[in-house]
Design a protein around this motif. Structure first.
Motif, PDB file in Angstrom:
ATOM      1  N   GLY A   1     -29.506  20.767  46.653  1.00 28.22           N
ATOM      2  CA  GLY A   1     -30.696  20.607  45.835  1.00 28.22           C
ATOM      3  C   GLY A   1     -31.713  19.690  46.477  1.00 28.22           C
ATOM      4  O   GLY A   1     -31.542  19.209  47.590  1.00 28.22           O
ATOM      5  N   MET A   2     -32.760  19.462  45.733  1.00 33.84           N
ATOM      6  CA  MET A   2     -33.871  18.642  46.212  1.00 33.84           C
ATOM      7  C   MET A   2     -33.526  17.165  46.091  1.00 33.84           C
ATOM      8  O   MET A   2     -32.902  16.743  45.121  1.00 33.84           O
ATOM      9  CB  MET A   2     -35.128  18.928  45.400  1.00 33.84           C
ATOM     10  CG  MET A   2     -35.704  20.311  45.651  1.00 33.84           C
ATOM     11  SD  MET A   2     -36.298  20.515  47.337  1.00 33.84           S
ATOM     12  CE  MET A   2     -37.742  19.494  47.301  1.00 33.84           C
ATOM     13  N   PRO A   3     -33.960  16.371  47.054  1.00 27.08           N
ATOM     14  CA  PRO A   3     -33.795  14.921  46.940  1.00 27.08           C
ATOM     15  C   PRO A   3     -34.601  14.396  45.752  1.00 27.08           C
ATOM     16  O   PRO A   3     -35.585  15.027  45.331  1.00 27.08           O
ATOM     17  CB  PRO A   3     -34.382  14.390  48.255  1.00 27.08           C
ATOM     18  CG  PRO A   3     -34.384  15.546  49.184  1.00 27.08           C
ATOM     19  CD  PRO A   3     -34.558  16.763  48.333  1.00 27.08           C
TER      20      PRO A   3
ATOM     21  N   VAL B   1     -25.693  21.101  57.404  1.00 33.70           N
ATOM     22  CA  VAL B   1     -26.816  21.656  58.148  1.00 33.70           C
ATOM     23  C   VAL B   1     -27.807  20.543  58.465  1.00 33.70           C
ATOM     24  O   VAL B   1     -27.793  19.485  57.848  1.00 33.70           O
ATOM     25  CB  VAL B   1     -27.533  22.764  57.347  1.00 33.70           C
ATOM     26  CG1 VAL B   1     -26.606  23.937  57.088  1.00 33.70           C
ATOM     27  CG2 VAL B   1     -28.110  22.238  56.062  1.00 33.70           C
ATOM     28  N   VAL B   2     -28.661  20.803  59.430  1.00 30.08           N
ATOM     29  CA  VAL B   2     -29.735  19.877  59.742  1.00 30.08           C
ATOM     30  C   VAL B   2     -30.804  20.060  58.669  1.00 30.08           C
ATOM     31  O   VAL B   2     -31.326  21.155  58.482  1.00 30.08           O
ATOM     32  CB  VAL B   2     -30.313  20.144  61.150  1.00 30.08           C
ATOM     33  CG1 VAL B   2     -31.497  19.234  61.424  1.00 30.08           C
ATOM     34  CG2 VAL B   2     -29.234  19.967  62.207  1.00 30.08           C
TER      35      VAL B   2
ATOM     36  N   THR C   1     -23.845  13.040  50.910  1.00 26.77           N
ATOM     37  CA  THR C   1     -23.474  12.574  52.242  1.00 26.77           C
ATOM     38  C   THR C   1     -24.557  13.018  53.216  1.00 26.77           C
ATOM     39  O   THR C   1     -24.869  14.206  53.297  1.00 26.77           O
ATOM     40  CB  THR C   1     -22.120  13.169  52.674  1.00 26.77           C
ATOM     41  OG1 THR C   1     -21.122  12.742  51.740  1.00 26.77           O
ATOM     42  CG2 THR C   1     -21.748  12.739  54.076  1.00 26.77           C
ATOM     43  N   VAL C   2     -25.137  12.077  53.916  1.00 26.93           N
ATOM     44  CA  VAL C   2     -26.165  12.359  54.908  1.00 26.93           C
ATOM     45  C   VAL C   2     -25.729  11.706  56.211  1.00 26.93           C
ATOM     46  O   VAL C   2     -25.337  10.543  56.231  1.00 26.93           O
ATOM     47  CB  VAL C   2     -27.538  11.798  54.476  1.00 26.93           C
ATOM     48  CG1 VAL C   2     -28.570  11.964  55.578  1.00 26.93           C
ATOM     49  CG2 VAL C   2     -28.007  12.468  53.199  1.00 26.93           C
TER      50      VAL C   2
ATOM     51  N   MET D   1     -26.718  17.203  56.604  1.00 26.08           N
ATOM     52  CA  MET D   1     -26.440  17.029  55.200  1.00 26.08           C
ATOM     53  C   MET D   1     -25.737  18.265  54.670  1.00 26.08           C
ATOM     54  O   MET D   1     -25.664  19.277  55.354  1.00 26.08           O
ATOM     55  CB  MET D   1     -27.733  16.746  54.440  1.00 26.08           C
ATOM     56  CG  MET D   1     -28.756  17.853  54.486  1.00 26.08           C
ATOM     57  SD  MET D   1     -30.396  17.387  53.892  1.00 26.08           S
ATOM     58  CE  MET D   1     -30.063  16.474  52.449  1.00 26.08           C
ATOM     59  N   GLU D   2     -25.250  18.170  53.469  1.00 23.66           N
ATOM     60  CA  GLU D   2     -24.556  19.299  52.856  1.00 23.66           C
ATOM     61  C   GLU D   2     -25.538  20.412  52.527  1.00 23.66           C
ATOM     62  O   GLU D   2     -26.670  20.153  52.149  1.00 23.66           O
ATOM     63  CB  GLU D   2     -23.865  18.838  51.577  1.00 23.66           C
ATOM     64  CG  GLU D   2     -22.860  17.721  51.786  1.00 23.66           C
ATOM     65  CD  GLU D   2     -22.457  17.069  50.482  1.00 23.66           C
ATOM     66  OE1 GLU D   2     -22.058  17.807  49.552  1.00 23.66           O
ATOM     67  OE2 GLU D   2     -22.572  15.846  50.391  1.00 23.66           O
ATOM     68  N   GLU D   3     -25.088  21.653  52.676  1.00 23.30           N
ATOM     69  CA  GLU D   3     -25.924  22.817  52.358  1.00 23.30           C
ATOM     70  C   GLU D   3     -25.962  23.019  50.854  1.00 23.30           C
ATOM     71  O   GLU D   3     -24.970  22.853  50.164  1.00 23.30           O
ATOM     72  CB  GLU D   3     -25.338  24.059  53.032  1.00 23.30           C
ATOM     73  CG  GLU D   3     -26.062  25.350  52.722  1.00 23.30           C
ATOM     74  CD  GLU D   3     -27.248  25.617  53.622  1.00 23.30           C
ATOM     75  OE1 GLU D   3     -28.327  25.087  53.337  1.00 23.30           O
ATOM     76  OE2 GLU D   3     -27.088  26.343  54.604  1.00 23.30           O
TER      77      GLU D   3
END
Length: 115
Positions: free
Chosen positions: A6-8, A64-65, A98-99, A1-3
């Motif tokens: 923020g929080m989901p 990043v993971v 984007t995930v 996912m993008e670095e």
């Protein structure tokens, strides 16, 4: 996912709790968790027989993971179908990010799957 996105949203946490709980109850989910960002990460790079340490944050990292899970399915088809459900939960509850959900098999030796 993008670095640094923020929080989901809380709805994704709740949906994932249900998803993981169902898989844990059936014995599919073995272990997993979320990961912090790269600001405190440490990489060890092996290049030409030399080891060097590189501390985060990593400005060049765009993706990043964000987490990991260890699951055990009866078939590859079951794994693929269930991981699509995992991706769909993210599309439904956090559509603005984007995930990339990657499914990989665990190697138990030098032979490739199917050998």
């Amino acid at each position: 996912m993008e670095e640094g996105i923020g929080m989901p949203p809380q709805s994704l946490f709740e949906a994932m709790d249900t998803y993981i709980g169902e898989r844990a109850a059936s014995g599919v989910f073995l272990d997993g968790g979320g990961l912090y960002g790269t600001e405190d990460a440490v990489n060890f790079v092996v290049r030409k027989g030399e080891v060097s340490r590189v501390d985060g944050p990593y400005a060049e990292a765009k993706e990043v993971v964000g987490g990991w899970s260890l699951l055990q399915y009866d078939s590859l088809e079951d794994a693929v179908a269930d991981q699509q459900k995992f991706a769909e939960l993210h599309a439904e509850h956090w559509p603005e990010v984007t995930v990339v959900a990657t499914l990989r098999q665990i190697s138990e030796g030098p032979d490739a799957p199917g050998d």
